[in-house]
Motif scaffolding. Structure first.
Motif, mmCIF file in Angstrom:
data_model
loop_
_atom_site.group_PDB
_atom_site.id
_atom_site.type_symbol
_atom_site.label_atom_id
_atom_site.label_comp_id
_atom_site.label_asym_id
_atom_site.label_seq_id
_atom_site.Cartn_x
_atom_site.Cartn_y
_atom_site.Cartn_z
ATOM 1 N N SER A 59 0.816 -1.218 0.000
ATOM 2 C CA SER A 59 0.000 0.000 0.000
ATOM 3 C C SER A 59 0.848 1.266 0.000
ATOM 4 C CB SER A 59 -0.928 0.012 1.218
ATOM 5 O OG SER A 59 -0.180 -0.090 2.426
ATOM 6 N N THR A 60 2.096 1.171 0.471
ATOM 7 C CA THR A 60 2.964 2.350 0.487
ATOM 8 C C THR A 60 3.307 2.781 -0.928
ATOM 9 O OG1 THR A 60 3.902 1.706 2.631
ATOM 10 C CG2 THR A 60 5.153 3.286 1.320
ATOM 11 N N ALA A 61 3.685 1.840 -1.757
ATOM 12 C CA ALA A 61 3.989 2.157 -3.160
ATOM 13 C C ALA A 61 2.736 2.636 -3.888
ATOM 14 C CB ALA A 61 4.576 0.946 -3.856
ATOM 15 N N GLU A 62 1.614 2.040 -3.573
ATOM 16 C CA GLU A 62 0.364 2.415 -4.232
ATOM 17 C C GLU A 62 -0.054 3.837 -3.902
ATOM 18 O OE1 GLU A 62 -2.236 -0.602 -2.842
ATOM 19 O OE2 GLU A 62 -1.337 -2.192 -4.055
ATOM 20 N N SER A 63 0.426 4.351 -2.778
ATOM 21 C CA SER A 63 0.057 5.705 -2.351
ATOM 22 C C SER A 63 0.860 6.782 -3.068
ATOM 23 C CB SER A 63 0.263 5.853 -0.840
ATOM 24 O OG SER A 63 1.639 5.919 -0.541
ATOM 25 N N GLY A 64 1.854 6.381 -3.851
ATOM 26 C CA GLY A 64 2.671 7.349 -4.572
ATOM 27 C C GLY A 64 4.004 7.636 -3.924
ATOM 28 N N ALA A 65 4.308 6.969 -2.820
ATOM 29 C CA ALA A 65 5.594 7.177 -2.149
ATOM 30 C C ALA A 65 6.684 6.364 -2.837
ATOM 31 C CB ALA A 65 5.498 6.764 -0.682
ATOM 32 N N PHE A 66 7.907 6.882 -2.768
ATOM 33 C CA PHE A 66 9.046 6.121 -3.260
ATOM 34 C C PHE A 66 9.342 4.962 -2.305
ATOM 35 C CE2 PHE A 66 9.848 10.398 -5.026
ATOM 36 C CZ PHE A 66 9.899 10.064 -6.367
ATOM 37 N N ILE A 67 9.904 3.882 -2.846
ATOM 38 C CA ILE A 67 10.282 2.705 -2.069
ATOM 39 C C ILE A 67 11.787 2.521 -2.223
ATOM 40 C CG2 ILE A 67 9.949 0.215 -1.745
ATOM 41 C CD1 ILE A 67 7.496 1.845 -1.085
ATOM 42 N N PRO A 68 12.510 2.143 -1.155
ATOM 43 C CA PRO A 68 13.957 1.911 -1.292
ATOM 44 C C PRO A 68 14.258 0.912 -2.400
ATOM 45 C CG PRO A 68 13.339 1.936 1.024
ATOM 46 C CD PRO A 68 12.058 1.978 0.239
ATOM 47 N N GLN A 69 15.290 1.204 -3.183
ATOM 48 C CA GLN A 69 15.641 0.324 -4.307
ATOM 49 C C GLN A 69 16.001 -1.081 -3.829
ATOM 50 O OE1 GLN A 69 19.228 1.720 -6.251
ATOM 51 N NE2 GLN A 69 19.935 2.699 -4.368
ATOM 52 N N TYR A 70 16.515 -1.188 -2.616
ATOM 53 C CA TYR A 70 16.877 -2.507 -2.082
ATOM 54 C C TYR A 70 15.632 -3.346 -1.824
ATOM 55 C CZ TYR A 70 20.681 0.719 -1.167
ATOM 56 O OH TYR A 70 21.629 1.699 -1.311
ATOM 57 N N THR A 71 14.562 -2.689 -1.396
ATOM 58 C CA THR A 71 13.292 -3.382 -1.184
ATOM 59 C C THR A 71 12.690 -3.804 -2.518
ATOM 60 O OG1 THR A 71 12.952 -1.933 0.738
ATOM 61 C CG2 THR A 71 11.065 -3.223 0.002
ATOM 62 N N LEU A 72 12.767 -2.924 -3.515
ATOM 63 C CA LEU A 72 12.249 -3.240 -4.843
ATOM 64 C C LEU A 72 13.007 -4.410 -5.466
ATOM 65 C CD1 LEU A 72 11.740 0.366 -6.265
ATOM 66 C CD2 LEU A 72 9.982 -1.206 -5.426
ATOM 67 N N LEU A 73 14.323 -4.453 -5.252
ATOM 68 C CA LEU A 73 15.133 -5.564 -5.753
ATOM 69 C C LEU A 73 14.663 -6.884 -5.151
ATOM 70 C CD1 LEU A 73 17.588 -6.837 -7.179
ATOM 71 C CD2 LEU A 73 18.960 -6.182 -5.173
ATOM 72 N N ALA A 74 14.452 -6.894 -3.845
ATOM 73 C CA ALA A 74 14.014 -8.116 -3.171
ATOM 74 C C ALA A 74 12.641 -8.557 -3.663
ATOM 75 C CB ALA A 74 13.992 -7.892 -1.663
ATOM 76 N N LYS A 75 11.765 -7.587 -3.906
ATOM 77 C CA LYS A 75 10.433 -7.919 -4.419
ATOM 78 C C LYS A 75 10.541 -8.560 -5.804
ATOM 79 C CE LYS A 75 5.840 -5.996 -5.286
ATOM 80 N NZ LYS A 75 5.656 -6.762 -6.531
ATOM 81 N N ALA A 76 11.416 -8.010 -6.648
ATOM 82 C CA ALA A 76 11.596 -8.572 -7.988
ATOM 83 C C ALA A 76 12.138 -9.992 -7.916
ATOM 84 C CB ALA A 76 12.537 -7.679 -8.796
ATOM 85 N N LEU A 77 13.072 -10.232 -7.009
ATOM 86 C CA LEU A 77 13.607 -11.577 -6.834
ATOM 87 C C LEU A 77 12.517 -12.536 -6.375
ATOM 88 C CD1 LEU A 77 16.982 -10.689 -5.083
ATOM 89 C CD2 LEU A 77 16.734 -11.760 -7.337
ATOM 90 N N ASN A 78 11.701 -12.086 -5.431
ATOM 91 C CA ASN A 78 10.625 -12.920 -4.906
ATOM 92 C C ASN A 78 9.607 -13.249 -5.994
ATOM 93 O OD1 ASN A 78 9.507 -14.044 -2.248
ATOM 94 N ND2 ASN A 78 7.734 -12.912 -3.019
ATOM 95 N N ASP A 79 9.317 -12.254 -6.829
ATOM 96 C CA ASP A 79 8.355 -12.453 -7.917
ATOM 97 C C ASP A 79 8.885 -13.416 -8.979
ATOM 98 O OD1 ASP A 79 6.645 -10.721 -6.661
ATOM 99 O OD2 ASP A 79 7.113 -9.000 -7.940
ATOM 100 N N ASN A 80 10.214 -13.584 -9.011
ATOM 101 C CA ASN A 80 10.829 -14.460 -10.011
ATOM 102 C C ASN A 80 11.262 -15.808 -9.432
ATOM 103 O OD1 ASN A 80 11.359 -13.084 -12.848
ATOM 104 N ND2 ASN A 80 11.476 -11.486 -11.274
ATOM 105 N N GLY A 81 10.655 -16.192 -8.320
ATOM 106 C CA GLY A 81 10.843 -17.538 -7.810
ATOM 107 C C GLY A 81 11.834 -17.708 -6.681
#
Length: 286
Positions: free
Chosen positions: A237-259
């Motif tokens: 919900s934080t990203a959905e609100s228009g706030a920036f997210i730390p790039q390290y968190t985004l990296l981990a999310k991408a890894l999680n989404d890719n298995g």
């Protein structure tokens, strides 16, 4: 100890047709670092102006609810008294310098002179602050000839010299390069170590995550969420609100989404490095 207590504040500027703050409530305790994050134009700077008493005393407009700062209603407090308790640093380093001094030493001393501080005390305090902020080599330089990062460091030092109880730092790195940004956050770290209360408005969330004890997420004039950096930045919900997210968190999310299985999302660089090493070791043992 609570030093700022805002309860259900709604505010509209005199020339506006819509409320800029909508039912805002927040509390700041002494000795902690807080951050306001969220979309541009969402009301973060107006919250800072409210705490300083500029809203509603200078900007006027319509205000409902209560904002109590250091035990006094912002609508009634003497702004001169508030200025001695609240130090404010704005986002543009080029407007921070007074233009009335010829050296950094005089610039840092300027506020103390206006407060009527004895000369010997000014000299002692400014000397200590120059050392603390690592700007002693700049002491004889003309403030107008400094770089943006140096000017912001001098501005922070000038505020610190006056020994306020609360620092409000409003997007101090928005016009600075990476070196200037590092200079500013070095000072934020020193303020935190010194036990000062800091309210920081900043979109460089990787740095906010490192230094803030608590973050308020602002959207369309409302505080839509709050919490410590790890809790707040790992929410969808934080990203959905228009706030920036730390790039390290985004990296981990991408890894999680890719298995890849990520049990805890990182918010700091060293956490992301540790995560990558862990995932590599797992891959190597397969």
């Amino acid at each position: 100890m609570v030093i700022v207590d805002i309860q259900h504040v709604t505010y509209r500027y005199p020339t506006s047709k819509e409320d800029i703050l909508c039912d805002v409530s927040l509390q700041l305790d002494a000795g902690k670092v807080y951050a306001l994050v969220g979309e541009n134009g969402g009301g973060k700077s107006t919250i800072c102006s409210l705490i300083r008493g500029f809203v509603p005393q200078i900007f006027k407009g319509e205000l409902t609810g209560k904002a109590i700062v250091f035990g006094k209603d912002v609508a009634e407090v003497d702004l001169g008294e508030n200025a001695q308790k609240i130090g404010y640093v704005a986002q543009n380093p080029f407007t921070q310098i007074t233009g009335a001094t010829e050296s950094v030493f005089e610039e840092v001393a300027y506020g103390l002179e206006n407060l009527g501080t004895p000369r010997e005390e000014i000299i002692t305090r400014v000397t200590e602050v120059l050392q603390l902020f690592d700007i002693e080599p700049l002491s004889s330089m003309n403030p107008t000839q400094l770089s943006g990062g140096q000017k912001q460091r001098v501005a922070l030092a000038s505020v610190y010299a006056m020994n306020p109880d609360l620092f409000i730092i409003d997007e101090p790195t928005s016009q600075l390069d990476p070196v200037g940004t590092k200079d500013v956050f070095d000072i934020v770290e020193r303020l935190k170590t010194a036990g000062k209360t800091v309210l920081l408005v900043e979109n460089k969330v990787e740095l906010v995550a490192r230094y803030a004890d608590k973050i308020f997420l602002v959207r369309q004039g409302k505080i839509v969420d709050e919490g410590d950096p790890r809790t707040l930045f790992t929410k969808a919900s934080t990203a959905e609100s228009g706030a920036f997210i730390p790039q390290y968190t985004l990296l981990a999310k991408a890894l999680n989404d890719n298995g890849y299985v990520v049990n805890q999302y990182p918010v700091l660089q060293e956490e992301a490095v540790a995560l990558i090493k862990q995932l590599r070791e797992k891959e190597a043992t397969r």
